[in-house]
Design a protein around this motif. Structure first.
Motif, PDB file in Angstrom:
ATOM      1  N   ALA A  31       0.788  -1.384  -0.093  1.00  0.00           N
ATOM      2  CA  ALA A  31      -0.021  -0.040  -0.089  1.00  0.00           C
ATOM      3  C   ALA A  31       0.849   1.194   0.093  1.00  0.00           C
ATOM      4  CB  ALA A  31      -0.785  -0.070   1.111  1.00  0.00           C
ATOM      5  N   LEU A  32       0.485   1.984  -1.123  1.00  0.00           N
ATOM      6  CA  LEU A  32       1.375   3.251  -0.845  1.00  0.00           C
ATOM      7  C   LEU A  32       0.993   4.356   0.234  1.00  0.00           C
ATOM      8  CD1 LEU A  32       1.298   4.926  -4.681  1.00  0.00           C
ATOM      9  CD2 LEU A  32       2.845   3.394  -3.636  1.00  0.00           C
ATOM     10  N   ASP A  33      -0.277   4.399   0.651  1.00  0.00           N
ATOM     11  CA  ASP A  33      -0.600   5.043   1.927  1.00  0.00           C
ATOM     12  C   ASP A  33      -0.769   3.979   3.254  1.00  0.00           C
ATOM     13  OD1 ASP A  33      -1.505   6.490   3.999  1.00  0.00           O
ATOM     14  OD2 ASP A  33      -3.251   7.531   2.786  1.00  0.00           O
ATOM     15  N   SER A  34       0.430   3.912   3.664  1.00  0.00           N
ATOM     16  CA  SER A  34       0.411   2.905   4.643  1.00  0.00           C
ATOM     17  C   SER A  34      -0.315   3.240   5.903  1.00  0.00           C
ATOM     18  CB  SER A  34       1.837   2.759   5.166  1.00  0.00           C
ATOM     19  OG  SER A  34       1.988   2.017   6.246  1.00  0.00           O
ATOM     20  N   PHE A  35      -0.795   4.298   6.247  1.00  0.00           N
ATOM     21  CA  PHE A  35      -1.471   4.719   7.563  1.00  0.00           C
ATOM     22  C   PHE A  35      -2.920   4.322   6.978  1.00  0.00           C
ATOM     23  CE2 PHE A  35      -4.408   7.938   9.571  1.00  0.00           C
ATOM     24  CZ  PHE A  35      -4.217   7.525  10.815  1.00  0.00           C
ATOM     25  N   VAL A 298      15.202  17.677   6.671  1.00  0.00           N
ATOM     26  CA  VAL A 298      15.213  17.256   8.037  1.00  0.00           C
ATOM     27  C   VAL A 298      16.680  16.472   7.980  1.00  0.00           C
ATOM     28  CG1 VAL A 298      13.323  17.149   8.904  1.00  0.00           C
ATOM     29  CG2 VAL A 298      14.131  15.295   7.393  1.00  0.00           C
ATOM     30  N   ASP A 299      17.439  16.604   9.201  1.00  0.00           N
ATOM     31  CA  ASP A 299      18.679  15.700   9.349  1.00  0.00           C
ATOM     32  C   ASP A 299      18.140  14.368   9.823  1.00  0.00           C
ATOM     33  OD1 ASP A 299      17.862  16.113  12.227  1.00  0.00           O
ATOM     34  OD2 ASP A 299      19.808  17.303  12.704  1.00  0.00           O
ATOM     35  N   LEU A 300      19.016  13.407   9.982  1.00  0.00           N
ATOM     36  CA  LEU A 300      18.778  12.121  10.310  1.00  0.00           C
ATOM     37  C   LEU A 300      18.172  11.844  11.498  1.00  0.00           C
ATOM     38  CD1 LEU A 300      18.881   9.170   9.506  1.00  0.00           C
ATOM     39  CD2 LEU A 300      20.938   8.736  10.683  1.00  0.00           C
ATOM     40  N   ASP A 301      18.468  12.981  12.581  1.00  0.00           N
ATOM     41  CA  ASP A 301      17.754  12.652  13.943  1.00  0.00           C
ATOM     42  C   ASP A 301      16.258  13.101  13.790  1.00  0.00           C
ATOM     43  OD1 ASP A 301      19.759  11.694  15.555  1.00  0.00           O
ATOM     44  OD2 ASP A 301      20.503  13.388  15.937  1.00  0.00           O
ATOM     45  N   GLY A 302      16.112  14.301  13.053  1.00  0.00           N
ATOM     46  CA  GLY A 302      14.882  14.739  12.723  1.00  0.00           C
ATOM     47  C   GLY A 302      14.008  13.722  11.859  1.00  0.00           C
ATOM     48  N   ALA A 303      14.456  13.139  10.854  1.00  0.00           N
ATOM     49  CA  ALA A 303      13.828  11.951  10.083  1.00  0.00           C
ATOM     50  C   ALA A 303      13.234  10.900  10.933  1.00  0.00           C
ATOM     51  CB  ALA A 303      14.526  11.482   9.059  1.00  0.00           C
ATOM     52  N   LEU A 304      14.121  10.394  12.046  1.00  0.00           N
ATOM     53  CA  LEU A 304      13.905   9.232  12.857  1.00  0.00           C
ATOM     54  C   LEU A 304      12.653   9.753  13.569  1.00  0.00           C
ATOM     55  CD1 LEU A 304      17.349   8.070  13.597  1.00  0.00           C
ATOM     56  CD2 LEU A 304      15.634   6.827  12.349  1.00  0.00           C
ATOM     57  N   GLU A 305      12.738  11.059  14.226  1.00  0.00           N
ATOM     58  CA  GLU A 305      11.622  11.467  14.973  1.00  0.00           C
ATOM     59  C   GLU A 305      10.288  11.478  14.336  1.00  0.00           C
ATOM     60  OE1 GLU A 305      12.901  15.104  17.214  1.00  0.00           O
ATOM     61  OE2 GLU A 305      10.756  15.745  17.443  1.00  0.00           O
ATOM     62  N   VAL A 306      10.251  11.872  13.125  1.00  0.00           N
ATOM     63  CA  VAL A 306       9.212  11.916  12.288  1.00  0.00           C
ATOM     64  C   VAL A 306       8.519  10.788  12.177  1.00  0.00           C
ATOM     65  CG1 VAL A 306       8.092  12.339  10.025  1.00  0.00           C
ATOM     66  CG2 VAL A 306       9.592  14.141  11.167  1.00  0.00           C
ATOM     67  N   ARG A 307       9.371   9.720  12.060  1.00  0.00           N
ATOM     68  CA  ARG A 307       8.867   8.304  11.914  1.00  0.00           C
ATOM     69  C   ARG A 307       8.555   7.818  13.011  1.00  0.00           C
ATOM     70  NH1 ARG A 307      12.886   3.718   9.643  1.00  0.00           N
ATOM     71  NH2 ARG A 307      13.832   3.809  11.697  1.00  0.00           N
ATOM     72  N   ARG A 308       9.054   8.209  14.220  1.00  0.00           N
ATOM     73  CA  ARG A 308       8.791   7.610  15.453  1.00  0.00           C
ATOM     74  C   ARG A 308       7.235   7.963  16.127  1.00  0.00           C
ATOM     75  NH1 ARG A 308      13.430   8.338  17.771  1.00  0.00           N
ATOM     76  NH2 ARG A 308      12.998  10.553  18.372  1.00  0.00           N
ATOM     77  N   ASP A 309       7.227   9.323  15.760  1.00  0.00           N
ATOM     78  CA  ASP A 309       6.059  10.073  15.911  1.00  0.00           C
ATOM     79  C   ASP A 309       4.735   9.365  15.172  1.00  0.00           C
ATOM     80  OD1 ASP A 309       7.174  11.933  17.636  1.00  0.00           O
ATOM     81  OD2 ASP A 309       7.043  13.484  16.497  1.00  0.00           O
ATOM     82  N   ARG A 310       5.030   9.356  13.863  1.00  0.00           N
ATOM     83  CA  ARG A 310       3.966   8.749  13.095  1.00  0.00           C
ATOM     84  C   ARG A 310       3.497   7.368  13.505  1.00  0.00           C
ATOM     85  NH1 ARG A 310       3.343  11.179   8.324  1.00  0.00           N
ATOM     86  NH2 ARG A 310       4.634  12.786   8.819  1.00  0.00           N
ATOM     87  N   LEU A 311       4.651   6.460  13.742  1.00  0.00           N
ATOM     88  CA  LEU A 311       4.285   5.232  13.946  1.00  0.00           C
ATOM     89  C   LEU A 311       3.693   5.018  15.475  1.00  0.00           C
ATOM     90  CD1 LEU A 311       7.468   3.389  12.401  1.00  0.00           C
ATOM     91  CD2 LEU A 311       4.893   3.705  11.449  1.00  0.00           C
ATOM     92  N   GLY A 312       3.910   5.704  16.338  1.00  0.00           N
ATOM     93  CA  GLY A 312       3.719   5.961  17.801  1.00  0.00           C
ATOM     94  C   GLY A 312       1.831   6.235  17.638  1.00  0.00           C
ATOM     95  N   ALA A 313       1.779   7.122  16.769  1.00  0.00           N
ATOM     96  CA  ALA A 313       0.238   7.366  16.751  1.00  0.00           C
ATOM     97  C   ALA A 313      -0.642   6.193  16.046  1.00  0.00           C
ATOM     98  CB  ALA A 313       0.153   8.643  15.829  1.00  0.00           C
ATOM     99  N   LEU A 314       0.118   5.704  15.101  1.00  0.00           N
ATOM    100  CA  LEU A 314      -0.728   4.421  14.565  1.00  0.00           C
ATOM    101  C   LEU A 314      -0.696   3.359  15.468  1.00  0.00           C
ATOM    102  CD1 LEU A 314      -1.900   3.222  12.209  1.00  0.00           C
ATOM    103  CD2 LEU A 314       0.517   2.132  11.597  1.00  0.00           C
ATOM    104  N   ASP A 315       0.201   3.058  16.384  1.00  0.00           N
ATOM    105  CA  ASP A 315      -0.031   2.067  17.578  1.00  0.00           C
ATOM    106  C   ASP A 315      -0.840   2.622  18.456  1.00  0.00           C
ATOM    107  OD1 ASP A 315       1.822   0.463  16.672  1.00  0.00           O
ATOM    108  OD2 ASP A 315       3.472   1.319  17.986  1.00  0.00           O
ATOM    109  N   ARG A 316      -1.162   3.811  18.803  1.00  0.00           N
ATOM    110  CA  ARG A 316      -2.218   4.305  19.813  1.00  0.00           C
ATOM    111  C   ARG A 316      -3.605   4.272  19.079  1.00  0.00           C
ATOM    112  NH1 ARG A 316      -4.680   9.079  18.857  1.00  0.00           N
ATOM    113  NH2 ARG A 316      -2.813   9.874  17.729  1.00  0.00           N
ATOM    114  N   ILE A 317      -3.769   4.398  17.594  1.00  0.00           N
ATOM    115  CA  ILE A 317      -4.913   4.401  17.029  1.00  0.00           C
ATOM    116  C   ILE A 317      -5.465   2.712  16.864  1.00  0.00           C
ATOM    117  CG2 ILE A 317      -5.992   4.256  14.907  1.00  0.00           C
ATOM    118  CD1 ILE A 317      -4.316   6.912  14.491  1.00  0.00           C
TER     119      ILE A 317
END
Lengths: 322, 80
Positions: A31-35, A298-317
């Motif tokens: 799926a292209l839109d994984s969320f 974004v730098d690498l830390d910023g990129a990892l943070e974006v990913r962590r936030d979005r995957l965290g939201a998916l877990d919560r949902i």
């Protein structure tokens, strides 16, 4: 079973993708839109990873031959069961003989249809995802056609109508999408001005936008002159061949940058100026020809943070929807 | 006499003719029935016929051949 009355446009069976074969030239597909895909499965009570349908611009018309539970997620598009509009981002019971159809897309690009039990097509190299370019996976390796009959899986965990995604979690699809870009690999090949121009420009999605990649228009970029190394050819946009990450950005000839998506070309000789953060490919997947996209560095830390936030939201949902 | 506008169901590139050497599907002043093809929109390397969703006379085209169009964009105006 689902009987396809009208296939819509490029409607395919997709799951989380076929991981682990990139090195032999197999992109993951999926799926292209994984969320939207994951939330759809959670809404109908499927285990994560069940196969769903992904369409683009035009939704399919589908007849169900069994009583089941479905959810429409992704693009903002009116959906109907037997002519009555149904809520999206919510699980809905359908009866044997019911027909799901779609109206005109309002925003976004790709609607998803999740069905209790998932779409039951054979696993191919560990995935049910369709890779139409070489005709493998999914339903006979291709987009759906009128008259196709799709079997449904029997192993839904807890199918139930009336599960709804909280309104605050429903993605909006602005006509200018912002995606995070990790600059790198061959960004040194662009002049400083051109790299700044890339992130300052609102790029317009061209008609060449599909599951392999999206092509954009909006500015011209210049490369630093150099004597090309062995194997790189004479075009300054070229480097010696290398692997392309999914989400990576190439700029053939300095015009019309391409962002590779889930059916990516796995490697080649164009300079890669950066890579879109994986979770932001969801946003790209919901842009359409004529929409605009900005790439926010974004730098690498910023990129990892974006990913962590979005995957965290998916877990919560997911936990909220059980 | 009323008027009716045919809109695009997909984004893409609009064409007046089925192929570069062919005659246009319809020209201004032509009468069309519901379901007649009045143009093509190319999207994702596939061509989708734009069908008249009403009967009438083509009063004008609202887009040029090979224009990029968006969903819901007005393509052809009919006098009904």
């Amino acid at each position: 079973m689902i009987r396809v009355q009208d296939p819509g446009l490029e409607t395919t069976v997709q799951d989380t993708g076929r991981l682990g074969y990139y090195s032999i030239g197999f992109p993951p597909s999926g799926a292209l839109d994984s969320f939207a895909y994951h939330v759809g499965n959670a809404l109908v009570g499927n285990e994560p990873g069940a196969a769903a349908l992904e369409a683009v611009y035009l939704g399919p018309t589908l007849e169900f031959t069994v009583d089941t539970v479905i959810a429409v997620t992704g693009a903002d598009i009116p959906a109907f069961v037997d002519g009555e509009e149904i809520p999206t981002w919510e699980s809905v019971a359908v009866s044997s003989g019911s027909v799901l159809s779609f109206g005109q897309l309002r925003a976004g690009a790709r609607p998803y249809v999740a069905v209790a039990g998932g779409i039951d097509v054979p696993l191919y190299y560990g995935s049910r995802s369709t890779y139409t370019l070489v005709g493998i996976g999914g339903f006979q390796g291709r987009a759906l056609r009128a008259g196709d009959e799709l079997a449904l899986g029997a192993d839904a965990r807890d199918p139930k109508a009336g599960r709804r995604l909280d309104g605050a979690d429903v993605p909006v699809h602005p006509s200018t999408a912002e995606v995070h870009l990790l600059v790198g690999l061959h960004s040194y090949r662009l002049t400083e001005d051109s790299l700044a121009r890339f992130t300052d420009t609102e790029w317009k999605v061209t008609p060449d936008a599909n599951r392999v990649g999206y092509r954009f228009r909006g500015a011209e970029l210049e490369f630093v002159p150099r004597e090309q190394p062995f194997g790189a050819g004479s075009d300054p946009a070229n480097v010696t061949d290398c692997g392309y990450p999914v989400g990576s950005v190439q700029v053939p000839g300095g015009v019309e940058p391409i962002v590779l998506l889930q059916d990516a070309v796995t490697g080649g000789g164009y300079a890669t100026l950066g890579t879109v953060v994986s979770v932001d490919r969801d946003r790209l997947a919901q842009t359409k020809t004529g929409d605009r996209t900005r790439f926010v560095p974004v730098d690498l830390d910023g990129a990892l943070e974006v990913r962590r936030d979005r995957l965290g939201a998916l877990d919560r949902i997911r936990s909220a929807l059980t | 006499m009323g008027s009716h506008t045919i809109t695009s169901r997909t984004p893409g590139v609009f064409y007046h003719r089925p192929s570069p050497d062919a005659d246009p599907y319809v020209t201004e002043g032509a009468s069309v029935s519901e379901g007649d093809t009045v143009g093509l929109v190319e999207v994702m390397k596939t061509f989708h016929e734009v069908k008249a969703d009403a009967a009438g006379t083509v009063s004008r085209f609202l887009v040029e051949n090979e224009d990029e169009v968006t969903i819901g964009q007005e393509l052809v105006e009919l006098e009904t």
